[in-house]
Design a protein around this motif. Structure first.
Motif, short mmCIF file in Angstrom:
data_model
loop_
_atom_site.label_atom_id
_atom_site.label_comp_id
_atom_site.label_asym_id
_atom_site.label_seq_id
_atom_site.Cartn_x
_atom_site.Cartn_y
_atom_site.Cartn_z
N LYS A 194 2.41 -4.85 3.51
CA LYS A 194 3.66 -4.07 3.42
C LYS A 194 3.26 -2.61 3.24
CE LYS A 194 6.57 -2.24 1.25
NZ LYS A 194 6.90 -0.80 1.50
N THR B 177 5.43 1.39 -10.54
CA THR B 177 5.61 0.26 -9.61
C THR B 177 4.65 -0.88 -9.96
OG1 THR B 177 6.03 1.95 -7.94
CG2 THR B 177 5.88 -0.32 -7.17
N GLU C 210 6.97 3.04 3.17
CA GLU C 210 8.09 3.35 4.06
C GLU C 210 7.82 4.59 4.91
OE1 GLU C 210 7.97 2.55 0.95
OE2 GLU C 210 9.91 2.18 0.04
N LEU D 142 -3.95 1.91 -9.39
CA LEU D 142 -2.80 2.77 -9.71
C LEU D 142 -3.19 4.25 -9.76
CD1 LEU D 142 -1.36 0.36 -12.40
CD2 LEU D 142 -0.87 0.42 -9.96
N GLY D 143 -2.44 4.99 -10.54
CA GLY D 143 -2.62 6.44 -10.53
C GLY D 143 -3.80 6.92 -11.35
N CYS E 227 -5.40 9.43 -5.37
CA CYS E 227 -5.31 8.79 -6.68
C CYS E 227 -6.39 9.27 -7.64
CB CYS E 227 -5.38 7.28 -6.52
SG CYS E 227 -6.74 6.77 -5.48
N PHE F 158 0.13 14.35 -8.32
CA PHE F 158 -0.10 13.88 -6.96
C PHE F 158 0.19 14.98 -5.94
CE2 PHE F 158 -0.21 10.11 -4.00
CZ PHE F 158 -1.38 9.60 -4.53
N GLU G 284 0.49 12.40 -13.83
CA GLU G 284 -0.07 12.52 -12.49
C GLU G 284 0.91 13.28 -11.60
OE1 GLU G 284 -0.12 9.06 -9.88
OE2 GLU G 284 -2.20 9.52 -9.41
N ILE H 57 0.83 -1.22 0.00
CA ILE H 57 0.00 0.00 0.00
C ILE H 57 0.86 1.27 0.00
CG2 ILE H 57 -2.00 -1.11 1.05
CD1 ILE H 57 -1.16 0.10 3.74
N TRP I 79 1.33 5.71 0.75
CA TRP I 79 1.38 6.53 1.96
C TRP I 79 0.23 7.52 2.08
CZ3 TRP I 79 1.39 11.00 -0.59
CH2 TRP I 79 2.12 11.12 -1.76
N GLY J 207 -0.66 1.85 -5.64
CA GLY J 207 0.51 2.71 -5.70
C GLY J 207 0.65 3.27 -7.10
N GLY J 208 1.86 3.63 -7.45
CA GLY J 208 2.11 4.27 -8.73
C GLY J 208 2.08 3.28 -9.90
P1 NAD Z 1 4.73 3.72 -5.02
O1 NAD Z 1 4.30 2.95 -6.19
O2 NAD Z 1 6.06 4.35 -5.03
O3 NAD Z 1 4.70 2.85 -3.70
C1 NAD Z 1 3.56 2.13 -3.30
C2 NAD Z 1 4.01 0.93 -2.49
O4 NAD Z 1 4.75 0.07 -3.32
C3 NAD Z 1 4.93 1.27 -1.31
O5 NAD Z 1 4.59 0.44 -0.21
C4 NAD Z 1 6.30 0.91 -1.83
O6 NAD Z 1 7.20 0.56 -0.82
C5 NAD Z 1 5.98 -0.29 -2.70
N1 NAD Z 1 6.96 -0.57 -3.74
C6 NAD Z 1 7.80 0.29 -4.37
N2 NAD Z 1 8.56 -0.37 -5.27
C7 NAD Z 1 8.20 -1.68 -5.21
C8 NAD Z 1 8.61 -2.85 -5.90
N3 NAD Z 1 9.55 -2.82 -6.84
N4 NAD Z 1 8.02 -4.02 -5.59
C9 NAD Z 1 7.05 -4.07 -4.66
N5 NAD Z 1 6.62 -3.00 -3.96
C10 NAD Z 1 7.18 -1.81 -4.24
O7 NAD Z 1 3.58 4.78 -4.81
P2 NAD Z 1 3.49 5.90 -3.69
O8 NAD Z 1 4.40 6.99 -4.11
O9 NAD Z 1 3.63 5.32 -2.33
O10 NAD Z 1 1.94 6.31 -3.83
C11 NAD Z 1 1.51 7.18 -4.79
C12 NAD Z 1 0.85 6.47 -5.95
O11 NAD Z 1 -0.19 5.59 -5.54
C13 NAD Z 1 0.19 7.43 -6.88
O12 NAD Z 1 0.55 7.16 -8.21
C14 NAD Z 1 -1.30 7.19 -6.69
O13 NAD Z 1 -2.10 7.50 -7.77
C15 NAD Z 1 -1.35 5.76 -6.33
N6 NAD Z 1 -2.57 5.46 -5.55
C16 NAD Z 1 -3.61 4.81 -6.18
C17 NAD Z 1 -4.80 4.53 -5.49
C18 NAD Z 1 -5.95 3.82 -6.16
O14 NAD Z 1 -6.87 3.39 -5.50
N7 NAD Z 1 -5.94 3.65 -7.46
C19 NAD Z 1 -4.90 4.89 -4.15
C20 NAD Z 1 -3.83 5.53 -3.53
C21 NAD Z 1 -2.67 5.81 -4.25
#
Ligand code: NAD
Length: 491
Positions: A175, A232, A178, A251-252, A284, A386, A384, A149, A151, A228-229
């Motif tokens: 997980k 990723t 960070e 995702l984003g 997001c 953000f 995006e 998830i 942050w 997440g992004g």
């Molecule tokens: P991120 O992708 O950098 O990180 C998200 C999670 O992935 C963190 O826990 C990180 O430690 C983990 N991660 C990073 N690299 C990884 C890898 N190689 N393997 C496995 N896990 C890994 O995103 P962020 O910066 O924490 O969050 C922002 C992003 O999340 C934005 O793009 C946003 O749009 C998206 N988001 C989407 C939703 C949705 O419901 N669609 C909700 C919230 C956030």
């Protein structure tokens, strides 16, 4: 303060290496504490425990009513500790306390919703050609689920993952991001108190790589649920191909908010601001692209500029704060970089456009920022950000509006504002997005499925699809006849 610990096999334990990572308060960048920094060995240990807990039980075979009882108990504990959970999210994420309080209440609601769903009928029976055959399907838990998830909603995203996963009888390894371990730690103390069996719910802190990437790549993990992004998400999907594990990706986005000329301007201005500035724009589904029908643009923008100047930006713990700091210095820099690129690409600033040089300079604050006349291929329009950065464009017809709204690689969310009900529905049916709103924005409900089209991901969380995504379907066919088959004539 003692470091936050992983939760493995029903016990709070440090990372094997003993390493920790600091987590900060984004309002002033002071250190709040340290959390265990897991390596691959910690992730592997959690997987081993989860594997055994799933393969040997008891959690997957615990009667649904008992699983539900644990989840209901957890929901009650979350509610009883909601203020503390909310304050932890505000201190560690920066969001205003009123938003963090909403998240805490919604978190309890999410566990309660899935507790209720666990005991509801999930199978089907089928009318098949042979009256002697009873054909049924049952839903079974998927197995070991890695849940990764971001942050921006530290507590709520944990609930969106754990609640359906546990309700359906899976063994889950969470997980967190960070940067935001603090509220999740309290959640796992409550999970411990609620009495879930060891291995059913586990927690590992640490970097995306290796703590998260080990979960994504492991042949002993059956599913990865990721929020997440998009970059990723792509890596996770690639890592998951080894054992073809189930993957859901949230995702984003770059969501459009479209306003027709027949609306009440004051109302629409407030929703447009809510769409982009709630959660500092670190949402997001943020309504980061605003489209105005040409006839109202001037009047609308005059009101918007005046209103943006009145937004109270400050420490989320203060009662009157309406927008908090961004999550980190690095993210603040990234968002300010986008603002500079907008200026360089010829967009015109309506308001904002910088950080702060008063006491807020200690934190990661960015002014609510609105750009006009950005070229359609400018980075601020396509990528995006953000953060609290809005681009505004105008449209001349319904067709023009839908074409502009859909002109993005993303498809998470979108909204239309109009008093013409048929037009609103026509527009929404043509919008390529998974979550939509008519005359409102941002609403999510535990009861209704959430997820994106296009590069915003796939699979759905929440609602019954969110539960189904944590199950496999097994077909069971029973012969009701005791007669010989008659296939082999000579026996
Ligand atoms: P991120 O992708 O950098 O990180 C998200 C999670 O992935 C963190 O826990 C990180 O430690 C983990 N991660 C990073 N690299 C990884 C890898 N190689 N393997 C496995 N896990 C890994 O995103 P962020 O910066 O924490 O969050 C922002 C992003 O999340 C934005 O793009 C946003 O749009 C998206 N988001 C989407 C939703 C949705 O419901 N669609 C909700 C919230 C956030």
């Amino acid at each position: 303060m003692a470091p936050l610990l992983n939760y493995i096999n029903g016990r709070f334990v440090p990372a094997r290496s003993g390493r920790t990572r600091e987590y900060l308060n984004p309002a002033d960048n002071s250190v709040l504490g340290e959390a265990a920094e897991s390596e691959a060995v910690d992730a592997e240990e959690a997987i081993t425990v989860a594997r055994e807990a799933f393969d040997e039980g008891p959690w997957p075979w615990t009667p649904a009513a008992e699983r539900a009882a644990k989840l209901f108990k957890l929901a009650d504990l979350i509610e009883a500790n909601a203020e503390e959970l909310a304050r932890r999210d505000t201190l560690n994420n920066g969001k205003p306390l009123r938003e963090a309080r909403f998240d805490a209440a919604d978190t309890a609601g999410c566990f309660r919703y899935y507790a209720g769903l666990a005991t509801k009928p999930h199978g089907q029976t089928y009318e098949v050609g042979d009256p002697n055959i009873l054909s049924q399907s049952v839903r079974e838990p998927l197995g070991v689920c890695g849940q990764i998830i971001p942050w921006n909603y530290p507590l709520l995203m944990a609930a969106w993952k754990l609640a359906p996963g546990l309700a359906a009888g899976n063994c889950c390894i969470l997980k967190p991001a960070e940067l935001t371990p603090w509220s999740v730690q309290r959640l796992f103390e409550l999970i411990d108190e609620a009495g879930f069996p060891p291995g059913s719910a586990q927690l590992i802190y640490g970097a995306g790589d290796p703590a998260g990437s080990v979960l994504a790549a492991s042949e002993r993990v059956d599913k990865i649920a990721f929020t997440g992004g998009t970059v990723t998400g792509r890596k996770i999907m690639q890592a998951a191909t080894g054992n073809l594990k189930r993957v859901t990706l949230e995702l984003g986005g770059k969501s459009p908010l479209v306003i027709f000329g027949d609306v009440d301007l004051e109302v629409a201005v407030e929703y447009a601001m809510f769409g982009i500035f709630a959660g500092q724009g670190e949402v997001c589904n943020a309504g980061s692209r605003l489209f105005l029908e040409r006839g109202i643009a001037d009047a609308f923008l005059e009101k918007l500029a005046a209103a943006c100047g009145k937004i109270v930006v400050g420490n989320g713990l203060k009662d009157d704060t309406e927008m908090g700091p961004l999550i980190s210095r690095a993210h603040q820099k990234k968002v300010l970089g986008y603002i500079e690129s907008g200026k360089a690409e010829g967009a015109q600033l309506l308001c904002g456009g910088a950080g702060y040089d008063d006491a807020r300079a200690q934190g990661n604050f960015v002014q609510p920022t609105v750009f006009l006349k950005a070229p359609p291929d400018a980075r601020i329009v396509r990528e995006e950000i953000f953060g609290p950065v809005l681009t505004v464009d105008v449209f001349d017809s319904e067709e023009d509006a839908i074409r502009k709204a859909n002109d993005t690689i993303y498809g998470l969310a979108g909204a239309v504002f109009t008093k013409d009900g048929a037009r609103a529905l026509r527009f929404i049916r043509k919008l390529r997005a998974g979550v939509t709103w008519i005359n409102t924005f941002h609403l999510t409900f535990n009861e209704a499925p959430w997820g994106g089209y296009k590069q915003s991901g796939f699979g759905r969380e929440l609602g019954t699809p969110g539960y189904d995504a944590y199950t496999e379907i097994k077909q069971i066919n029973t012969n009701l006849s005791s007669a010989r088959l008659g296939w082999f004539k000579g026996i």
